[in-house]
Design an enzyme around this catalytic site. Structure first.
Site, PDB file in Angstrom:
ATOM      1  N   LYS A   1       5.075  -2.260   8.268  1.00 12.99           N
ATOM      2  CA  LYS A   1       6.239  -1.585   7.714  1.00 12.99           C
ATOM      3  C   LYS A   1       7.403  -2.575   7.712  1.00 12.99           C
ATOM      4  O   LYS A   1       7.681  -3.213   8.727  1.00 12.99           O
ATOM      5  CB  LYS A   1       6.605  -0.351   8.539  1.00 12.99           C
ATOM      6  CG  LYS A   1       5.576   0.762   8.498  1.00 12.99           C
ATOM      7  CD  LYS A   1       6.070   1.986   9.260  1.00 12.99           C
ATOM      8  CE  LYS A   1       5.091   3.135   9.171  1.00 12.99           C
ATOM      9  NZ  LYS A   1       5.571   4.349   9.873  1.00 12.99           N
TER      10      LYS A   1
ATOM     11  N   VAL B   1       5.472  -0.862   2.570  1.00 12.09           N
ATOM     12  CA  VAL B   1       4.419  -0.912   3.581  1.00 12.09           C
ATOM     13  C   VAL B   1       3.291  -1.772   3.026  1.00 12.09           C
ATOM     14  O   VAL B   1       2.838  -1.567   1.900  1.00 12.09           O
ATOM     15  CB  VAL B   1       3.900   0.498   3.931  1.00 12.09           C
ATOM     16  CG1 VAL B   1       2.860   0.414   5.037  1.00 12.09           C
ATOM     17  CG2 VAL B   1       5.048   1.405   4.359  1.00 12.09           C
TER      18      VAL B   1
ATOM     19  N   ILE C   1       0.825  -1.214   0.000  1.00 14.11           N
ATOM     20  CA  ILE C   1       0.000   0.000   0.000  1.00 14.11           C
ATOM     21  C   ILE C   1       0.858   1.262   0.000  1.00 14.11           C
ATOM     22  O   ILE C   1       0.329   2.367  -0.009  1.00 14.11           O
ATOM     23  CB  ILE C   1      -0.956   0.023   1.212  1.00 14.11           C
ATOM     24  CG1 ILE C   1      -0.170  -0.069   2.533  1.00 14.11           C
ATOM     25  CG2 ILE C   1      -1.979  -1.090   1.118  1.00 14.11           C
ATOM     26  CD1 ILE C   1      -1.032   0.039   3.771  1.00 14.11           C
TER      27      ILE C   1
ATOM     28  N   PHE D   1      12.418   3.110   4.563  1.00 14.27           N
ATOM     29  CA  PHE D   1      13.215   1.915   4.835  1.00 14.27           C
ATOM     30  C   PHE D   1      12.748   0.698   4.045  1.00 14.27           C
ATOM     31  O   PHE D   1      13.450  -0.300   3.994  1.00 14.27           O
ATOM     32  CB  PHE D   1      13.156   1.589   6.335  1.00 14.27           C
ATOM     33  CG  PHE D   1      13.781   2.647   7.200  1.00 14.27           C
ATOM     34  CD1 PHE D   1      15.152   2.686   7.378  1.00 14.27           C
ATOM     35  CD2 PHE D   1      13.007   3.616   7.818  1.00 14.27           C
ATOM     36  CE1 PHE D   1      15.736   3.658   8.165  1.00 14.27           C
ATOM     37  CE2 PHE D   1      13.578   4.585   8.614  1.00 14.27           C
ATOM     38  CZ  PHE D   1      14.956   4.610   8.781  1.00 14.27           C
ATOM     39  N   GLY D   2      11.607   0.737   3.422  1.00 12.70           N
ATOM     40  CA  GLY D   2      11.119  -0.413   2.674  1.00 12.70           C
ATOM     41  C   GLY D   2       9.645  -0.255   2.354  1.00 12.70           C
ATOM     42  O   GLY D   2       9.079   0.828   2.450  1.00 12.70           O
TER      43      GLY D   2
ATOM     44  N   ALA E   1       5.357   2.855  -0.119  1.00 18.28           N
ATOM     45  CA  ALA E   1       6.803   2.633  -0.032  1.00 18.28           C
ATOM     46  C   ALA E   1       7.375   3.691   0.896  1.00 18.28           C
ATOM     47  O   ALA E   1       7.246   4.880   0.640  1.00 18.28           O
ATOM     48  CB  ALA E   1       7.450   2.709  -1.407  1.00 18.28           C
ATOM     49  N   GLY E   2       7.979   3.268   2.021  1.00 15.28           N
ATOM     50  CA  GLY E   2       8.546   4.197   2.978  1.00 15.28           C
ATOM     51  C   GLY E   2      10.035   4.356   2.783  1.00 15.28           C
ATOM     52  O   GLY E   2      10.630   3.836   1.835  1.00 15.28           O
TER      53      GLY E   2
ATOM     54  N   ASP F   1       6.458  17.285  12.951  1.00 13.11           N
ATOM     55  CA  ASP F   1       6.070  17.061  11.555  1.00 13.11           C
ATOM     56  C   ASP F   1       4.562  16.859  11.450  1.00 13.11           C
ATOM     57  O   ASP F   1       4.086  15.986  10.735  1.00 13.11           O
ATOM     58  CB  ASP F   1       6.811  15.839  10.994  1.00 13.11           C
ATOM     59  CG  ASP F   1       6.764  15.794   9.472  1.00 13.11           C
ATOM     60  OD1 ASP F   1       6.416  16.819   8.858  1.00 13.11           O
ATOM     61  OD2 ASP F   1       7.065  14.735   8.906  1.00 13.11           O
TER      62      ASP F   1
END
Length: 910
Positions: free
Chosen positions: A579, A561, A553, A558-559, A555-556, A672
């Site tokens: 994640k 999601v 669903i 570190f990899g 892409a963060g 943030d």
């Protein structure tokens, strides 16, 4: 980008070309050919220029059209040029074959209205450069066409190209050149790769190509085979004297001591002559030799008359490079010249072999016999002693002692030395009395694991720390400080007391919940010397077999999601977000990845994203959180522009504010806060997420966290945080005001297309975002309070929650609408015109307010001029087919703003 076409080098076709011609143009001393038209004195201009057939690469479904052109200022003509325009239109048409000179306007669909940023006057030449995107191309080729409706302009060049992610090697995986994403619904294009020569991967390497032609989130890292190391983007064989035994991206290692140096590409280094590895030794470790003989073997005969003695010796001078030295003792009894093993007639304690200590007790000796004792040293490689010739000059590995004994008696007791250490625990009780401004330290020395402390003062804070002392009295490690506060009024039948139970983890309890109130404060996981301890304390471990990944669903950093299912013992099966950490991570990346879980695990609030647990004890680390069905708040609102009432939007703000109040009560700064970091579930409940930039406050309520660098989200960040990189809960309040604006504007980008520099300059000059359309006045006033320059005057989150709660309890308070000025809230592409209006056509006006989908409705209704638009009322807008309330209000408010506009508008004075 890869160019498909460059004009004016291609043959083109003009429609109504009597006044349109290809003329030479001098620029910087060079002659260029251009297409120009200037029929500003004639009515109803409709001039077309079409390109030749442009063949499309099959995967290039999204192309860019870069234009260079000149447009002359209509004000530079005399009054006879009332039909002059300063814009032209770009069209496209797809085809599977070249149709030659055949031309029908109905085949083309509009791409964009092109307006110049710089207008050419009589005395000054201004060249414009604009780029537009043509998307969703699917046929073999296409045409571009340019429509002039009465401008005086020249088209210098047209460049048509598409973007690609270039062929690259990442993490030892080669990826081919790939055309960038194909459209809005395909922002990321997954590309499979192949490991370079002499590299392998557990899973097929892949990577994503963005719409901007950039590679992101490589997955499935390749690693070099045994005997090879990673050098730049290749796997090179290990050089002579080096080796590598396993698949990894580690460098080849120098052959350890006592090994042979092989040629290149070695998987391991064999042992040199007379050196060995034990069966349990790794093939990557050093080789060792046999131990030398034990030294200084002596017999202590203090009880020789009782038939008892003790043998002792010193360790070998040379252990062969090993630490697993053990000893065996052999006893032989001799009568005359005949000798035989002692057998069970002589007792050796604790044993005759496998000895680690350098002494043994001997008993059951018989009188009038000679005994020979042999002590031998062993190590893990002693079994190889008989397989080769011992090295020269190596002393024998045994020592012998012969003695004659005469005694009576039959037993010897060898006592085992037992060292008993009593741990003394010190409880430091720090007493704070704010009224007397006195701090008293009380120290209790205990030899038990619990204590009850009585006679405490009401309404007083106490700080406890447990520390262990060694038997000599020197201090050892201490626990984390725990703080309690007694109530102001103590129940009559209960003494003020604290019952503390001491353990390794310094666990505490107290006599009753009514007597003490724990003050929970956020603990920064970065303060832990071992980050894994923070994970262990604040997050639950989940076995990977209980987690099922279903689909990607997102892409963060570190990899990837995933949406998935968590089915763990004792838990109800449910959907979760997962994640993942991409393969090939470093230990620092793993710690950074899991640090967010250490933060989330400390929070428990219905408006904070809930951490379900982590997977850390297996190869693929994961963070598992609750699944929010409606995703990020900004996207959710954009998809429902104008469809949600103000009352519902304020309810969503109330949930976000409640979550931020909880965080601020824990002395926690988010840093943030933005609509993109708020998640929405099926019940439209909003939850604060994404704690990647968050940091803890110092003990001082006005304390700040100063960053040493890194990115700051300028559009959401308070001015003092931008200027000095200092963050407080007050800076989070500023960010919350921006989130409120995003919610009321249905996910519109704050400050629109202004650059970061323009945003900072505007804020410093006291500019604040205007009220969105249909925004309640009370809500906009709260936004302005959040954006006060003096942070001490901004409301706090408890005040914000209270105010929003009052608004929700009194819906009539939301009926008063704040003033809306479309001249400020909408960027206008054109700002000059002889008719006093900022737009040259109805389509241009609709495009500027993001309502282009209604262009055909206006045309069919006969509304084709801006003068006709200005005469429209709400009922007229409804009658042409505008039904959605938000769209109806956007168009109506824009018409109201246009009625008051002058011929020249300045959108922002920045």
């Amino acid at each position: 980008g890869h160019s498909l076409l460059t004009l004016p080098c291609s043959v083109v076709l003009w429609r109504r070309s009597l006044s349109c011609c290809m003329l030479p143009f001098i620029l910087n001393g060079s002659q260029l050919y251009t297409y120009s038209v200037c029929n500003v004195g004639e009515h109803e201009q409709d001039n077309w220029l079409r390109t030749t057939f442009i063949q499309r690469r099959p995967s290039a479904s999204r192309v860019f059209v870069e234009l260079q052109f000149i447009v002359r200022d209509c004000n530079s003509f005399d009054g006879s040029s009332l039909t002059c325009k300063e814009t032209f239109n770009l069209f496209s048409s797809e085809s599977d074959a070249d149709i030659g000179t055949s031309f029908r306007k109905g085949q083309f669909k509009k791409v964009a209205t092109i307006a110049p940023d710089e207008i050419t006057s009589r005395n000054e030449l201004r060249i414009n450069r604009e780029t537009r995107v043509v998307e969703s191309l699917s046929r073999k080729g296409f045409y571009l066409a340019f429509q002039d409706i009465g401008a005086c302009m020249a088209l210098l060049s047209v460049r048509v190209y598409y973007k690609t992610c270039p062929a690259t090697i990442k993490s030892l995986a080669a990826f081919p050149e790939t055309v960038a994403g194909g459209g809005v619904n395909q922002a990321l294009r997954e590309v499979a790769g192949a490991c370079v020569e002499n590299a392998v991967s557990e899973e097929s390497p892949r990577i994503y190509c963005t719409m901007d032609g950039e590679w992101v989130v490589p997955v499935g890292q390749c690693q070099c085979k045994p005997g090879y190391e990673a050098v730049n983007d290749t796997c090179r064989d290990c050089q002579p004297g080096f080796f590598k035994a396993f698949v990894s991206n580690d460098a080849c290692e120098l052959c350890p001591v006592n090994t042979k140096l092989l040629s290149s590409g070695a998987l391991f280094c064999p042992c040199a002559e007379d050196f060995y590895r034990a069966p349990d030794d790794p093939t990557t470790g050093p080789c060792s030799g046999l131990p030398s003989a034990p030294r200084e073997l002596v017999a202590t005969t203090t009880q020789l008359a009782a038939g008892k003695l003790q043998l002792s010796w010193s360790p070998p001078e040379d252990t062969g490079g090993r630490s697993d030295i053990s000893y065996s003792v052999e006893c032989r009894r001799c009568e005359g010249t005949a000798c035989q093993p002692c057998g069970e007639k002589v007792r050796l304690e604790p044993a005759s072999s496998g000895l680690v200590d350098t002494r043994v007790a001997v008993s059951e000796l018989e009188p009038h016999l000679n005994y020979t004792f042999t002590v031998e040293a062993h190590s893990g490689v002693s079994l190889f002693a008989s397989q080769g010739t011992p090295r020269s000059n190596r002393p024998p590995s045994t020592s012998t002692l012969t003695t004659a004994l005469h005694y009576t008696g039959r037993s010897l007791y060898l006592g085992v030395i037992v060292v008993v250490v009593v741990v003394v625990v010190v409880v430091e009780l720090l007493y704070y009395d704010d009224n007397l401004d006195v701090t008293t330290y009380t120290v209790l020395i205990l030899e038990k694991s619990s204590v009850q402390i009585s006679d405490l003062s009401p309404g007083t804070a106490y700080l406890f720390r447990v520390q262990a002392l060694s038997p000599e009295g020197s201090p050892g490690g201490s626990s984390i400080e725990d703080e309690f506060e007694t109530l102001t009024e103590v129940p009559p039948l209960c003494l003020s007391c604290i019952c503390i139970v001491l353990s390794i983890m310094s666990i505490y309890s107290y006599s009753s919940p009514e007597q003490l109130k724990p003050l929970k404060t956020y603990v920064d996981p970065h303060t832990y010397e071992d980050p894994n301890m923070a994970i262990l304390k604040f997050a639950s471990e989940i076995h990977p077999s209980h987690v099922t990944k279903q689909k990607v669903i997102g892409a963060g950093e570190f990899g990837e999601v995933y949406r998935g299912i968590l089915k763990a013992p004792g838990r109800k099966e449910g959907a979760v977000a997962i994640k993942t950490l991409k393969p090939g991570y470093s230990e620092k990346q793993r710690q950074d990845f899991l640090s967010e879980a250490s933060i989330m695990g400390q929070f428990s609030h219905q408006n904070i994203i809930r951490l379900e647990g982590v997977v850390t004890k297996f190869k693929h680390a994961m963070i598992v959180t609750e699944y929010m069905e409606n995703g990020a708040l900004d996207k959710y609102l954009k998809d429902r522009d104008g469809e949600m009432p103000s009352f519902q939007l304020v309810g969503m703000m109330h949930g976000i504010a409640a979550g931020m109040k909880y965080l601020s009560d824990m002395s926690y700064v988010h840093r943030d806060l933005a609509a993109r970091n708020i998640l929405v579930n099926n019940n439209l409940e909003c939850k604060v997420s994404d704690f990647g930039l968050s940091r803890v406050l110092e003990d001082d309520p006005e304390g700040t966290y100063t960053t040493s660098g890194g990115k700051i989200p300028i559009r959401w960040t308070a001015p003092e945080a931008i200027a000095y990189r200092k963050f407080t809960s007050a800076s989070d309040v500023w960010s919350f005001g921006i989130v409120m604006w995003e919610v009321m504007a249905f996910g519109e980008r704050p400050y629109w297309d202004m650059s970061n520099c323009e945003v900072m300059k505007a804020i410093n000059e006291a500019f604040r975002l205007p009220a969105p359309m249909d925004c309640p006045s009370a809500v906009y006033q709260l936004m302005l309070q959040c954006w006060l320059q003096d942070r001490s005057k901004r409301p706090r989150f408890p005040d914000i929650v209270s105010l929003l709660d009052k608004l929700l309890r009194s819906p009539e308070s939301l009926k008063a609408i704040a003033d809306f000025d479309p001249r400020v809230s909408i960027r206008l592409p054109s700002t000059s015109g002889s008719d006093g209006l900022p737009f040259r056509s109805v389509s241009e006006w609709l495009e500027s307010i993001k309502m282009s989908q209604y262009s055909e409705n206006f045309t069919c209704a006969g509304v084709v001029t801006m003068d006709q638009v200005l005469q429209m009322k709400n009922v007229d807008i409804k009658n042409i087919g505008v039904r959605l309330p938000g769209h109806l209000k956007r168009i109506a408010y824009s018409i109201l703003g246009l009625k008051d506009q002058t011929s020249t508008l300045s959108v922002f004075a920045v």
